[in-house]
Design a protein around this motif. Structure first.
Motif: not given
Length: 159
Positions: A73-84
């Motif tokens: 599943i690739t829709e409705k996503y958020a990408t977080v940085d490595m620190g999170a």
């Protein structure tokens, strides 16, 4: 985890759930065994062919991380940085400053997948507290309520 109740669903109920899932209806293939497992201290889980692929959130079912990984599943996503990442996999809600990218079509209340920045692999499933545009633009405040994450009891569930 000890199950409180466990039973197979009738076709009528399966069709209702598939309709409710909209874009995620393919998680339940035709002629699959669908079983509802109720727990005392976990959300209800739907087993599809003995795999925990859906979980109850409020009044509806949402995909688990195992479903997201299987269905790609690739829709409705958020990408977080490595620190999170360390905070996310311990169950923390996702803050706006940790988000580096998000699907701009996300609306408040949408169920979304949280990915890590370097590998783009799913880390968690959450409920959006703001729009996708606001996630990218804001630099303070909560953006996503963490509902299910790698390493939680649902991820570790062995039935």
């Amino acid at each position: 985890m000890k199950a409180k109740k466990r039973f197979f669903l009738k076709n009528k109920k399966i069709k209702e759930i598939k309709k409710e899932l909209n874009n995620y209806a393919d998680i339940i293939p035709k002629k699959s065994q669908v079983e509802l497992v109720e727990f005392e201290d976990l959300p209800d889980i739907l087993l599809i062919n003995n795999e925990p692929l859906l979980m109850k959130s409020g009044d509806s079912f949402i995909p688990t991380l195992k479903a997201v990984l299987q269905m790609d599943i690739t829709e409705k996503y958020a990408t977080v940085d490595m620190g999170a990442i360390n905070f996310v996999i311990k169950g923390a809600d996702i803050m706006s400053p940790g988000i580096v990218d998000a699907d701009k079509t996300i609306q408040k209340g949408d169920i979304i997948v949280i990915n890590d920045e370097s590998h783009k692999k799913p880390l968690a499933i959450g409920e959006s507290m703001i729009s996708g545009e606001e996630m990218i633009e804001n630099n303070k405040g909560k953006a996503i309520k963490n509902l299910h994450y790698i390493g939680d009891p649902i991820w570790e569930l062995d039935i």
